[in-house]
Scaffold this active site. Sequence first.
Site, short mmCIF file in Angstrom:
data_model
loop_
_atom_site.label_atom_id
_atom_site.label_comp_id
_atom_site.label_asym_id
_atom_site.label_seq_id
_atom_site.Cartn_x
_atom_site.Cartn_y
_atom_site.Cartn_z
N LYS A 91 -16.35 1.58 -15.34
CA LYS A 91 -16.17 2.78 -16.16
C LYS A 91 -17.03 2.69 -17.42
O LYS A 91 -17.38 1.58 -17.85
CB LYS A 91 -14.69 2.96 -16.52
N ARG A 140 -16.54 13.60 -23.38
CA ARG A 140 -15.23 13.17 -22.91
C ARG A 140 -14.30 13.06 -24.11
O ARG A 140 -14.74 12.82 -25.24
CB ARG A 140 -15.33 11.80 -22.18
N ASP A 153 0.85 -1.19 0.00
CA ASP A 153 0.00 0.00 0.00
C ASP A 153 0.89 1.24 0.00
O ASP A 153 1.78 1.36 0.85
CB ASP A 153 -0.86 -0.06 1.28
N LYS A 173 -6.90 14.49 -6.81
CA LYS A 173 -5.84 14.46 -7.83
C LYS A 173 -5.21 15.84 -7.98
O LYS A 173 -4.00 15.96 -8.16
CB LYS A 173 -6.39 13.97 -9.18
N THR A 189 -4.58 13.71 -14.10
CA THR A 189 -5.76 13.63 -14.96
C THR A 189 -6.20 15.03 -15.40
O THR A 189 -5.97 16.01 -14.69
CB THR A 189 -6.93 12.96 -14.19
N ASP A 190 -6.86 15.08 -16.55
CA ASP A 190 -7.38 16.38 -17.03
C ASP A 190 -8.53 16.88 -16.16
O ASP A 190 -8.93 18.04 -16.26
CB ASP A 190 -7.81 16.28 -18.50
N GLU A 191 -9.06 15.99 -15.29
CA GLU A 191 -10.21 16.41 -14.47
C GLU A 191 -9.82 17.49 -13.46
O GLU A 191 -10.68 18.16 -12.90
CB GLU A 191 -10.83 15.19 -13.77
N ALA A 245 -4.03 4.81 -7.38
CA ALA A 245 -5.04 5.79 -6.99
C ALA A 245 -6.40 5.11 -6.88
O ALA A 245 -6.63 4.05 -7.46
CB ALA A 245 -5.13 6.91 -8.03
N TYR A 260 -12.88 13.00 -6.22
CA TYR A 260 -11.78 12.38 -6.97
C TYR A 260 -10.88 13.44 -7.59
O TYR A 260 -9.67 13.45 -7.36
CB TYR A 260 -12.34 11.46 -8.08
N SER A 261 -11.48 14.37 -8.36
CA SER A 261 -10.62 15.35 -9.03
C SER A 261 -9.95 16.28 -8.03
O SER A 261 -8.81 16.72 -8.24
CB SER A 261 -11.37 16.10 -10.13
P1 NAD Z 1 -7.51 1.74 -11.72
O1 NAD Z 1 -8.52 2.01 -10.65
O2 NAD Z 1 -7.83 0.76 -12.78
O3 NAD Z 1 -6.15 1.26 -11.06
C1 NAD Z 1 -5.64 1.81 -9.86
C2 NAD Z 1 -4.73 0.76 -9.22
O4 NAD Z 1 -4.18 1.32 -8.03
C3 NAD Z 1 -5.46 -0.53 -8.81
O5 NAD Z 1 -4.74 -1.65 -9.27
C4 NAD Z 1 -5.47 -0.47 -7.29
O6 NAD Z 1 -5.41 -1.75 -6.68
C5 NAD Z 1 -4.22 0.34 -7.01
N1 NAD Z 1 -4.28 1.03 -5.72
C6 NAD Z 1 -5.33 1.71 -5.19
N2 NAD Z 1 -5.00 2.17 -3.97
C7 NAD Z 1 -3.72 1.79 -3.72
C8 NAD Z 1 -2.83 1.98 -2.63
N3 NAD Z 1 -3.20 2.66 -1.54
N4 NAD Z 1 -1.58 1.45 -2.72
C9 NAD Z 1 -1.21 0.75 -3.83
N5 NAD Z 1 -2.02 0.53 -4.88
C10 NAD Z 1 -3.26 1.05 -4.83
O7 NAD Z 1 -7.17 3.16 -12.32
P2 NAD Z 1 -6.62 3.56 -13.76
O8 NAD Z 1 -7.76 3.93 -14.61
O9 NAD Z 1 -5.64 2.55 -14.21
O10 NAD Z 1 -5.86 4.91 -13.40
C11 NAD Z 1 -4.47 4.91 -13.05
C12 NAD Z 1 -4.02 6.34 -12.81
O11 NAD Z 1 -4.24 7.12 -13.98
C13 NAD Z 1 -4.78 7.05 -11.69
O12 NAD Z 1 -3.85 7.83 -10.98
C14 NAD Z 1 -5.77 7.92 -12.41
O13 NAD Z 1 -6.07 9.08 -11.66
C15 NAD Z 1 -4.99 8.27 -13.67
N6 NAD Z 1 -5.81 8.58 -14.88
C16 NAD Z 1 -6.77 7.71 -15.29
C17 NAD Z 1 -7.49 8.00 -16.44
C18 NAD Z 1 -8.54 7.05 -16.97
O14 NAD Z 1 -9.26 7.38 -17.91
N7 NAD Z 1 -8.68 5.84 -16.42
C19 NAD Z 1 -7.24 9.17 -17.15
C20 NAD Z 1 -6.24 10.04 -16.69
C21 NAD Z 1 -5.53 9.72 -15.55
P1 TYD Z 2 -16.39 7.43 -16.36
O1 TYD Z 2 -15.97 6.29 -17.23
O2 TYD Z 2 -16.81 7.16 -14.97
O3 TYD Z 2 -15.18 8.49 -16.40
P2 TYD Z 2 -15.13 10.03 -15.86
O4 TYD Z 2 -16.30 10.31 -15.04
O5 TYD Z 2 -13.87 10.02 -15.04
O6 TYD Z 2 -15.04 10.87 -17.08
O7 TYD Z 2 -17.58 8.19 -17.08
C1 TYD Z 2 -17.42 8.72 -18.38
C2 TYD Z 2 -18.69 9.48 -18.71
O8 TYD Z 2 -19.77 8.54 -18.83
C3 TYD Z 2 -19.11 10.49 -17.65
O9 TYD Z 2 -19.64 11.63 -18.29
C4 TYD Z 2 -20.19 9.77 -16.88
C5 TYD Z 2 -20.84 8.87 -17.92
N1 TYD Z 2 -21.39 7.57 -17.40
C6 TYD Z 2 -22.71 7.21 -17.70
O10 TYD Z 2 -23.44 7.94 -18.40
N2 TYD Z 2 -23.16 6.01 -17.22
C7 TYD Z 2 -22.40 5.18 -16.45
O11 TYD Z 2 -22.90 4.10 -16.03
C8 TYD Z 2 -21.05 5.56 -16.18
C9 TYD Z 2 -20.16 4.68 -15.35
C10 TYD Z 2 -20.58 6.77 -16.68
#
Ligand code: NAD
Ligand code: TYD
Length: 339
Positions: free
Chosen positions: A192, A217, A59, A157, A125-127, A83, A153-154
């Site tokens: 997601k 998005r 962790d 971050k 993240t862009d958020e 995260a 969340y944002s």
């Molecule tokens: P994810 O939720 O799929 O993966 C996160 C991983 O982190 C998981 O494997 C989880 O077990 C691990 N984790 C959580 N808490 C932990 C802790 N305390 N110690 C160690 N490991 C821990 O997320 P993702 O979509 O792969 O995102 C990865 C990173 O990219 C994040 O920082 C997120 O903010 C960033 N990001 C994601 C997106 C996207 O669209 N998914 C876009 C931009 C940035």
């Molecule tokens: P998500 O994949 O959760 O990413 P983020 O919120 O970080 O952009 O969601 C993408 C978009 O889809 C967001 O505008 C919320 C929408 N959404 C739905 O409409 N239905 C759903 O069940 C989920 C999970 C997301």
Amino acid sequence: MNILVTGGAGFIGSNFVFYELEKHPEDRIVALDALTYAGNLETLKPVMDCENFRFVKGDITDREAMDRLFAEEGFDIVVNFAAESHVDRSIENPGVFLETNILGTQVLMDQARKHGVKRFHQVGTDEVYGDLPLDRPDLFFVETMPLTASSPYSASKASADLLVMAYHRTFGLPVTISRCSNNYGPYQFPEKLIPLMIANAMADKELPVYGEGLNVRDWLYVEDHCKAIDMIIREGKDGEIYNIGGHNERANIDVVKTILKEVGKPESLIKYVKDRAGHDLRYAIDPTKIHDELGWEPETPFDEGIKKTIRWYLDNEEWWKNIISGEYQQYYEKMYADR
Ligand code: NAD
Ligand code: TYD
């Protein structure tokens, strides 16, 4: 080089591990992950036996364990993906987002300072820029914009990004930050948007679209994100922030309809449900800086990437069916039953 990839059993972290092992077989990769609900060791199975790969369950908020690991490994580079990453969960339970995303980042940076890490890269993240209006397609997120956050969340971050820049300025920690738009591709957890809609469509279940589905998005195929981070950690300038995105904006409803068309299911499966609280309207990245300074550009157009992604979910049903059969079922009921 010895590279620590935190969150390496998650969606983007695992894709990054695969990318690095393939692209830089001379490097050693240590994936660290707490294996929360979002982490899945199955994902890393194909590389578990590689000589230059090690998985560590741990962790990032555990200061002593991180100190031991950094002392033992002597990392050159740390890439922090770990995260809590889902906006809807952050609305239900913000606390763990602050612990992992902010305090965990601080613990890692303290170890990076103590153990002489040459580059700490924060995956942002862009958020953190908040959102853009739907009626101003001329506006994009640029690195110099002030941070404003809409969800816990944002906000977590954005806080981490501020802390990273503070460690750079105050302690001289060598850092970079990347801020990417929404990713899609293999191994994304089915909470997601894209994998959730694929899984529901395959099961002939309703597709829950928040509000009117008009939120926009900016989608990027996960491998293009990995390529950008690889460039930043090797060639990016110390103390710099890089936006990552491929100018691929889509309204949610259009993404959902594309998925239905691809899998041959009817649009009658779409169900408009209660909107997300504080729902960001539009994300759109200006990637000029990373393009001009590092020569990065995306390779996978959305039409191709979405087909590849759907194909992957169809071919790897076991991977996601295992996930949605367990604890996730309760999450789904809680989040969507009365929506
Ligand atoms: P994810 O939720 O799929 O993966 C996160 C991983 O982190 C998981 O494997 C989880 O077990 C691990 N984790 C959580 N808490 C932990 C802790 N305390 N110690 C160690 N490991 C821990 O997320 P993702 O979509 O792969 O995102 C990865 C990173 O990219 C994040 O920082 C997120 O903010 C960033 N990001 C994601 C997106 C996207 O669209 N998914 C876009 C931009 C940035
Ligand atoms: P998500 O994949 O959760 O990413 P983020 O919120 O970080 O952009 O969601 C993408 C978009 O889809 C967001 O505008 C919320 C929408 N959404 C739905 O409409 N239905 C759903 O069940 C989920 C999970 C997301």
